[in-house]
Design a protein around this motif. Structure first.
Motif, PDB file in Angstrom:
ATOM      1  N   THR A  87      42.276  31.034  47.687  1.00 16.76           N
ATOM      2  CA  THR A  87      41.702  30.091  46.741  1.00 16.76           C
ATOM      3  C   THR A  87      42.780  29.131  46.271  1.00 16.76           C
ATOM      4  O   THR A  87      43.900  29.131  46.804  1.00 16.76           O
ATOM      5  N   TYR A  88      42.488  28.317  45.288  1.00 12.42           N
ATOM      6  CA  TYR A  88      43.419  27.318  44.757  1.00 12.42           C
ATOM      7  C   TYR A  88      44.682  27.992  44.226  1.00 12.42           C
ATOM      8  O   TYR A  88      44.620  28.917  43.409  1.00 12.42           O
ATOM      9  N   GLY A  89      45.836  27.520  44.691  1.00 16.37           N
ATOM     10  CA  GLY A  89      47.095  28.196  44.414  1.00 16.37           C
ATOM     11  C   GLY A  89      47.577  28.146  42.977  1.00 16.37           C
ATOM     12  O   GLY A  89      48.415  28.976  42.575  1.00 16.37           O
ATOM     13  N   MET A  90      47.089  27.192  42.161  1.00 15.09           N
ATOM     14  CA  MET A  90      47.595  27.069  40.798  1.00 15.09           C
ATOM     15  C   MET A  90      47.198  28.233  39.909  1.00 15.09           C
ATOM     16  O   MET A  90      47.851  28.477  38.891  1.00 15.09           O
ATOM     17  N   TYR A  91      46.134  28.967  40.253  1.00 18.65           N
ATOM     18  CA  TYR A  91      45.783  30.132  39.435  1.00 18.65           C
ATOM     19  C   TYR A  91      46.934  31.133  39.443  1.00 18.65           C
ATOM     20  O   TYR A  91      47.341  31.644  38.388  1.00 18.65           O
ATOM     21  N   GLN A  92      47.477  31.404  40.624  1.00 16.54           N
ATOM     22  CA  GLN A  92      48.580  32.362  40.705  1.00 16.54           C
ATOM     23  C   GLN A  92      49.859  31.778  40.115  1.00 16.54           C
ATOM     24  O   GLN A  92      50.622  32.505  39.468  1.00 16.54           O
ATOM     25  N   VAL A  93      50.105  30.491  40.312  1.00 17.26           N
ATOM     26  CA  VAL A  93      51.299  29.873  39.727  1.00 17.26           C
ATOM     27  C   VAL A  93      51.273  30.008  38.208  1.00 17.26           C
ATOM     28  O   VAL A  93      52.268  30.392  37.584  1.00 17.26           O
TER      29      VAL A  93
ATOM     30  N   ALA B  29      49.936  39.681  35.471  1.00 20.18           N
ATOM     31  CA  ALA B  29      49.644  40.277  36.774  1.00 20.18           C
ATOM     32  C   ALA B  29      48.425  39.592  37.392  1.00 20.18           C
ATOM     33  O   ALA B  29      47.407  39.393  36.724  1.00 20.18           O
ATOM     34  N   TYR B  30      48.536  39.251  38.684  1.00 22.56           N
ATOM     35  CA  TYR B  30      47.498  38.501  39.387  1.00 22.56           C
ATOM     36  C   TYR B  30      46.970  39.359  40.532  1.00 22.56           C
ATOM     37  O   TYR B  30      47.685  39.659  41.480  1.00 22.56           O
ATOM     38  N   ARG B  31      45.707  39.783  40.447  1.00 21.69           N
ATOM     39  CA  ARG B  31      45.104  40.685  41.428  1.00 21.69           C
ATOM     40  C   ARG B  31      44.173  39.906  42.353  1.00 21.69           C
ATOM     41  O   ARG B  31      43.235  39.253  41.896  1.00 21.69           O
ATOM     42  N   LYS B  32      44.436  40.000  43.657  1.00 22.87           N
ATOM     43  CA  LYS B  32      43.655  39.272  44.654  1.00 22.87           C
ATOM     44  C   LYS B  32      42.597  40.161  45.284  1.00 22.87           C
ATOM     45  O   LYS B  32      42.872  41.310  45.626  1.00 22.87           O
TER      46      LYS B  32
ATOM     47  N   LEU C  62      34.747  43.555  40.424  1.00 24.76           N
ATOM     48  CA  LEU C  62      34.691  44.437  39.250  1.00 24.76           C
ATOM     49  C   LEU C  62      35.524  45.700  39.462  1.00 24.76           C
ATOM     50  O   LEU C  62      36.141  46.217  38.522  1.00 24.76           O
ATOM     51  N   GLU C  63      35.556  46.191  40.707  1.00 25.41           N
ATOM     52  CA  GLU C  63      36.360  47.380  41.007  1.00 25.41           C
ATOM     53  C   GLU C  63      37.853  47.113  40.834  1.00 25.41           C
ATOM     54  O   GLU C  63      38.635  48.041  40.601  1.00 25.41           O
ATOM     55  N   ALA C  64      38.247  45.849  40.947  1.00 23.49           N
ATOM     56  CA  ALA C  64      39.662  45.486  40.812  1.00 23.49           C
ATOM     57  C   ALA C  64      40.100  45.359  39.361  1.00 23.49           C
ATOM     58  O   ALA C  64      41.284  45.157  39.076  1.00 23.49           O
ATOM     59  N   THR C  65      39.161  45.481  38.419  1.00 23.23           N
ATOM     60  CA  THR C  65      39.490  45.297  37.003  1.00 23.23           C
ATOM     61  C   THR C  65      39.887  46.610  36.344  1.00 23.23           C
ATOM     62  O   THR C  65      39.651  47.696  36.878  1.00 23.23           O
ATOM     63  N   ASP C  66      40.504  46.488  35.175  1.00 30.42           N
ATOM     64  CA  ASP C  66      40.736  47.637  34.311  1.00 30.42           C
ATOM     65  C   ASP C  66      40.588  47.168  32.863  1.00 30.42           C
ATOM     66  O   ASP C  66      40.118  46.051  32.613  1.00 30.42           O
ATOM     67  N   ALA C  67      40.997  47.979  31.924  1.00 30.41           N
ATOM     68  CA  ALA C  67      40.809  47.659  30.513  1.00 30.41           C
ATOM     69  C   ALA C  67      41.601  46.426  30.076  1.00 30.41           C
ATOM     70  O   ALA C  67      41.320  45.837  29.029  1.00 30.41           O
ATOM     71  N   HIS C  68      42.597  46.024  30.884  1.00 33.98           N
ATOM     72  CA  HIS C  68      43.442  44.884  30.528  1.00 33.98           C
ATOM     73  C   HIS C  68      43.129  43.631  31.337  1.00 33.98           C
ATOM     74  O   HIS C  68      43.882  42.659  31.290  1.00 33.98           O
ATOM     75  N   THR C  69      42.012  43.618  32.074  1.00 33.57           N
ATOM     76  CA  THR C  69      41.630  42.425  32.831  1.00 33.57           C
ATOM     77  C   THR C  69      40.891  41.464  31.901  1.00 33.57           C
ATOM     78  O   THR C  69      39.815  41.785  31.393  1.00 33.57           O
ATOM     79  N   LYS C  70      41.471  40.311  31.671  1.00 34.46           N
ATOM     80  CA  LYS C  70      40.895  39.349  30.739  1.00 34.46           C
ATOM     81  C   LYS C  70      40.133  38.222  31.418  1.00 34.46           C
ATOM     82  O   LYS C  70      39.185  37.681  30.854  1.00 34.46           O
ATOM     83  N   LEU C  71      40.566  37.842  32.631  1.00 40.45           N
ATOM     84  CA  LEU C  71      40.011  36.661  33.281  1.00 40.45           C
ATOM     85  C   LEU C  71      39.650  36.933  34.727  1.00 40.45           C
ATOM     86  O   LEU C  71      40.260  37.781  35.381  1.00 40.45           O
ATOM     87  N   MET C  72      38.669  36.167  35.222  1.00 42.03           N
ATOM     88  CA  MET C  72      38.380  36.088  36.651  1.00 42.03           C
ATOM     89  C   MET C  72      38.298  34.618  37.037  1.00 42.03           C
ATOM     90  O   MET C  72      37.739  33.808  36.296  1.00 42.03           O
ATOM     91  N   PHE C  73      38.869  34.295  38.212  1.00 42.31           N
ATOM     92  CA  PHE C  73      38.860  32.920  38.698  1.00 42.31           C
ATOM     93  C   PHE C  73      38.065  32.813  39.991  1.00 42.31           C
ATOM     94  O   PHE C  73      38.304  33.545  40.949  1.00 42.31           O
TER      95      PHE C  73
END
Length: 347
Positions: free
Chosen positions: A102-108, A116-119, A134-145
């Motif tokens: 996806t667009y590289g600026m999210y990770q930048v 932490a950036y989970r792909k 959703l399986e990649a999330t945990d209690a500290h996942t705040k955003l999805m792009f």
């Protein structure tokens, strides 16, 4: 979703924003300005611009059919992306989940903010699964792009899967619609009242032909927009950009014509590229560019650069081995590209 206070960083929730000179007299007419240490000469560029760009937002509100209080304007969409990290993510504690590629600026922005950036890898059709996200999330996942149409793949993401995330993810879902004007898909702008955890990004850089202005748009709930305004720099969009953007809105008929022409040109160019000997596959696109798999993308890219023709080499990007990303230009530019690629095939 969780309450906004639960999602926002505590220090941001408590933050007292900078009060600019232009904020303090809001609601009153004024003709003598002796408050901001400005030079009284060289009108109008001697004065600080409206920090909330209200006149421009009024015009945008009519075009986008979104209330002013649901609009944030930034120095490119990148500012809104960065602010989203700064508002919601605690460094070295929280994380975000995004599709890949996806667009590289999210990770930048994640890296800059120490988040932490989970792909989550797309499938062979460049689509994603809400369940896997959703399986990649945990209690500290705040955003999805999510970028739709996606960059660099060019395709619309499955709307039903996006809706599942909006309904089941407890954090904020960012849907980047930078290329939505070239797509036949329905914009998520119309769903803002339904999803309080939705942020929609759009831009003046693509269909509007104003990349040099650096003007991005974020649409969200009144509460989220107020947080953007709280954290942004006071005068983040300069006066010249605001004026030029207003002029472009009154030329919206021309923007619509550009989009129509570019969509037709994309269809023609895809067909021409597909017929070349070194083309392996042209992927379907809903944007003003398309992804094409070649026999040897790095070599072809280098050859085109030597001919003064610049495309984007995406060979090293996930799922994009031997792929070039080609932006649709004018017919003359596109013919120059085709001529060069035809000559390469004869080498």
């Amino acid at each position: 979703m969780k309450s906004l206070q639960e999602l926002v960083r505590p220090n941001i929730w408590r933050l007292k924003p900078y009060s600019s000179a232009r904020d303090e007299y809001s609601g009153h007419e004024a003709s003598v300005f002796l408050d901001a240490n400005e030079n009284p000469y060289n009108h109008p560029n001697n004065r600080y611009p409206d920090p909330l760009q209200l006149d421009l937002k009024k015009e945008l509100s009519r075009v986008k059919q979104v209330p002013i209080e649901n609009i944030f304007l930034g120095n490119g969409s990148d500012e809104a992306i960065d602010l989203t990290f700064r508002i919601f993510c605690e460094p070295r504690v929280d994380n975000v989940v995004a599709i890949d590629p996806t667009y590289g600026m999210y990770q930048v922005c994640a890296d800059v903010n120490d988040i932490a950036y989970r792909k989550v890898l797309l499938n062979e059709h460049f689509q994603f699964s809400a369940e896997q996200m959703l399986e990649a999330t945990d209690a500290h996942t705040k955003l999805m792009f999510l970028c739709s149409p996606n960059n660099p793949t060019g395709n619309n993401l499955n709307r039903g899967e996006i809706e599942k995330l909006l309904e089941h993810f407890e954090g904020i879902v960012v849907v980047d619609e930078a290329y939505i004007d070239f797509s036949d898909a329905r914009s998520f702008l119309l769903d803002l009242p339904k999803y309080p955890n939705l942020i929609v990004l759009q831009t003046f850089s693509k269909a509007w032909g104003c990349a040099a202005l650096r003007l991005g748009m974020a649409f969200a709930s009144r509460e989220i927009v107020s947080l953007f305004n709280k954290v942004k720099y006071p005068y983040n969009v300069n006066l010249l950009t605001q004026k030029q953007a207003s002029e472009m809105i009154f030329r919206y008929y021309e923007v619509e014509r550009w989009v129509k022409v570019l969509k037709e040109e994309r269809k023609w160019l895809e067909k021409q590229i597909a017929s070349l000997p070194d083309t392996v596959n042209v992927f379907p696109s809903d944007a003003n560019f398309f992804l094409v798999r070649m026999t040897d993308a790095p070599a072809i890219y280098k050859y085109l650069v030597e001919r003064g023709i610049i495309v984007r080499n995406r060979h090293s990007v996930s799922l994009c081995g031997n792929c070039l990303r080609i932006t649709v230009g004018t017919r003359i530019e596109n013919e120059q590209l085709l001529e060069a690629l035809s000559q390469y095939s004869k080498v």
